[in-house]
Design an enzyme around this catalytic site. Structure first.
Site, PDB file in Angstrom:
ATOM      1  N   SER A 147       0.837  -1.200   0.000  1.00 15.49           N
ATOM      2  CA  SER A 147       0.000   0.000   0.000  1.00 15.49           C
ATOM      3  C   SER A 147       0.872   1.250   0.000  1.00 15.49           C
ATOM      4  CB  SER A 147      -0.897   0.018   1.238  1.00 15.49           C
ATOM      5  OG  SER A 147      -1.564   1.258   1.349  1.00 15.49           O
ATOM      6  N   TYR A 160      -3.444  -0.788   9.730  1.00 16.86           N
ATOM      7  CA  TYR A 160      -3.388  -1.322   8.363  1.00 16.86           C
ATOM      8  C   TYR A 160      -2.050  -0.977   7.710  1.00 16.86           C
ATOM      9  CZ  TYR A 160      -4.509  -1.916   3.407  1.00 16.86           C
ATOM     10  OH  TYR A 160      -4.487  -2.283   2.075  1.00 16.86           O
TER      11      TYR A 160
END
Length: 254
Positions: A147, A160
């Site tokens: 990410s 996350y």
């Protein structure tokens, strides 16, 4: 004949979004694709049907990650299906896309959220790769979906981002560990992409415009934008690339 003809691939989290796009692209390039999913039978079947309509080959594997026996359940199905379809248990391409999200700033983080995200996004991924090394061919490919939140501060999803940071470290270490076998290991890091995860934001024109403005191209990414990068990394053309973090965010926050 596609660039992946004769290859076998496992894509985790393949029922929707980026995972679906990756699976369709790999199948279009000729790979036999194992479509892993956790629970959504309807969405998984849709992915399989789309691949069938495109003339590709794929099959479904249902296994919830983050619970006891998850990796054994997944690989038992995978190896049985591969043996039936190819007379071999060997895998050529592993795409680790499955993950769970959870928005929380530092003061909102709970032990349950932390444990859930790290169990699925980090622990399960580690042991999934460990098991895969028994059947992954020399010269194979491991592609981890990371990410852009590991490059750009995104405090809204702290845990996350931490799980994806751990994935980046794993990618680097495995690239060196597996190089003697000719296996490449790379991470692909999307930014904002048009998936169900961002559906609520895209439904609001003002929020959608805000997300688009993060990219140098002033648009939100499409799942195919990521899938094409993964397909390149899965091909022989990427044989001299390993241990890399490939930013696939459309120039987010340049």
């Amino acid at each position: 004949m596609g660039t992946l003809a004769g290859k076998t691939a496992l894509v985790t989290g393949a029922s929707r979004g980026i995972g679906r796009a990756i699976a369709r692209t790999l199948a279009a390039e000729g790979a036999l694709v194992a479509l892993h999913y956790a629970a959504n039978d309807h969405a998984a079947q849709e992915t399989l049907d789309l691949i069938d309509q495109d003339g590709g080959q794929a099959f479904l594997i249902r296994a919830e990650l983050g619970i006891p026996g998850d990796i054994h359940t997944l690989y038992t199905q995978l190896e049985d299906e591969l043996t039936q379809r190819t007379t071999s248990r060997h895998l050529d391409i592993l795409v680790n896309n499955a993950a769970v999200s959870g928005s929380a700033r530092i003061h909102e983080v709970t032990p349950d959220l932390f444990d859930r995200l790290f169990t699925v996004n980090t622990r399960s991924l580690l042991f999934l790769i460990q098991r895969a090394l028994n059947t992954l061919r020399d010269g194979g490919r491991i592609i981890n979906i990371s990410s852009a939140a590991t490059r750009i501060a995104y405090p809204e999803s702290l845990v996350y981002a931490m799980t994806k940071g751990a994935l980046n470290t794993l990618t680097l270490a495995l690239a060196k560990e597996l190089a003697p076998r000719g296996i490449t290991v790379n991470a692909v890091a999307p930014g904002f992409v048009e998936t169900d995860m961002n559906a609520h934001k895209r439904a609001d024109p003002q929020a959608a415009a805000h997300l688009a403005a993060w990219s140098a191209f002033n648009r939100i990414g499409h799942p195919d934008d990521i899938a094409d990068i993964v397909a390149f990394l899965a091909s022989d053309a990427s044989r001299w690339i390993t241990g890399q973090y490939l930013d696939a965010s459309g120039g987010t926050r340049l």
